[in-house]
Design a protein around this motif. Structure first.
Motif: not given
Length: 322
Positions: A59-67, A54-57, A25-27, A125-128
């Motif tokens: 979303r929520n209202f603030a953005g990607a779950r896994r950042r 897929i990488a983000a696992e 996993p891309a931890s 880091q994932l954004t948006g």
């Protein structure tokens, strides 16, 4: 009050440094091969939204779950559009490229690591990626945290992330003759689980402690269990306090998951103040035990004495209980 530290202190990487394997996993819990530094934007991510989803696992209202992730930088000399191209992969899937301006700066470090038989792994880091309803879903972007003059990571810098959702923890400096740089210089400290909290070490000397933060203690435990250095950036404030800048991704993600995919206005109207706050605008978290005004959730309520006013960007309209 001194803390009894468990085990030996460590200022850099321990002897047991896990090797990165592309099928893992891309931890972010990997020792990166490329130095950790300022953010560099990845381009072309709009063509790779499925892989990023897929990488983000989720979303929520603030953005990607896994950042936070570990990415791999790959040269593409046969790229028909740009022979200098550098591709960015996450979990063995392409997610974009470095810009034409940035890519050549990374050739040397990728080549040096390849000669050593190592992939050019780096912190990313994932954004948006926010989801506030069917008509308001953001594209997921990527930035790599290497700085624009990348070098090989030696473990001498801070490993614990500062973003997103960072907080600044203030505490008294315990040791009088500690050799700490004066404000505003930054330096690296080591966090170590202790009998009653977290011990803060500088050059193997105890300088302070963090108490009643089981979330941070769990974070330090996970990092050290992975054989990685639980090091963070710190500074001494003008009033002489020690300021540790750190983020606990799991705790914030769990809080955001409870709010789900809704617009911020409805979340603020239904959320109950908890004493801990988060600013969606600048990504800062903080604790303030004061009671907010009765209608703090009204975006026109900008009273300067309210605890929901962000101490980072002074926003009142983008904050909510954590």
């Amino acid at each position: 009050m001194a803390l009894a530290a468990e085990g030996q202190s460590a200022g850099g990487p321990t002897a047991r440094t896990p090797q990165f394997r592309e099928y893992e996993p891309a931890s972010w819990l990997h020792a990166p091969a490329v130095s950790i530094g300022a953010a560099v934007r990845v381009v072309g991510t709009s063509y790779h939204q499925n892989a990023l989803e897929i990488a983000a696992e989720g979303r929520n209202f603030a953005g990607a779950r896994r950042r936070l992730l570990t990415a791999v930088l790959v040269r593409e000399p046969d790229n028909p559009h740009d022979a200098n191209a550098v591709r960015v992969d996450v979990a063995s899937s392409p997610v974009g490229h470095l810009s034409r301006e940035d890519a050549p700066r990374f050739h040397a470090i990728i080549q040096r690591l390849a000669k050593a038989g190592l992939p050019a792994t780096c912190r990313a880091q994932l954004t948006g990626g926010w989801d506030q309803g069917p008509s308001d879903r953001g594209l997921i972007g990527v930035e790599i945290h290497t700085g624009r003059r990348p070098s090989r990571w030696t473990g001498s810098g801070a490993f614990l992330p500062e973003s997103p959702w960072h907080e600044e923890i203030a505490m008294a400096v315990e040791a009088a003759d500690n050799g700490l740089p004066s404000s505003p210089a930054r330096f690296v400290v080591t966090l170590q689980n202790a009998s009653s909290g977290i011990a803060i070490l500088h050059c193997e000397s105890f300088i302070g402690g963090i108490f009643r933060r089981p979330d941070l203690a769990a974070l330090v435990g996970r990092v050290r269990a992975a054989g990685l250095p639980a090091t963070a950036n710190a500074r001494v404030s003008t009033d002489g306090n020690l300021i540790i800048r750190v983020t606990d991704q799991d705790t914030v993600t769990a809080a955001l998951d409870r709010y789900g995919c809704r617009d911020l206005r409805s979340i603020r109207a239904s959320a109950q103040p908890t004493g801990r706050w988060l600013c969606k605008r600048c990504g800062r978290t903080w604790a303030d035990s004061r009671h907010p005004p009765r209608h703090w959730y009204d975006i026109t309520n900008d009273r300067s004495d309210s605890p929901h006013l962000c101490p980072g960007c002074w926003s009142h309209a983008f904050t909510f209980p954590l």
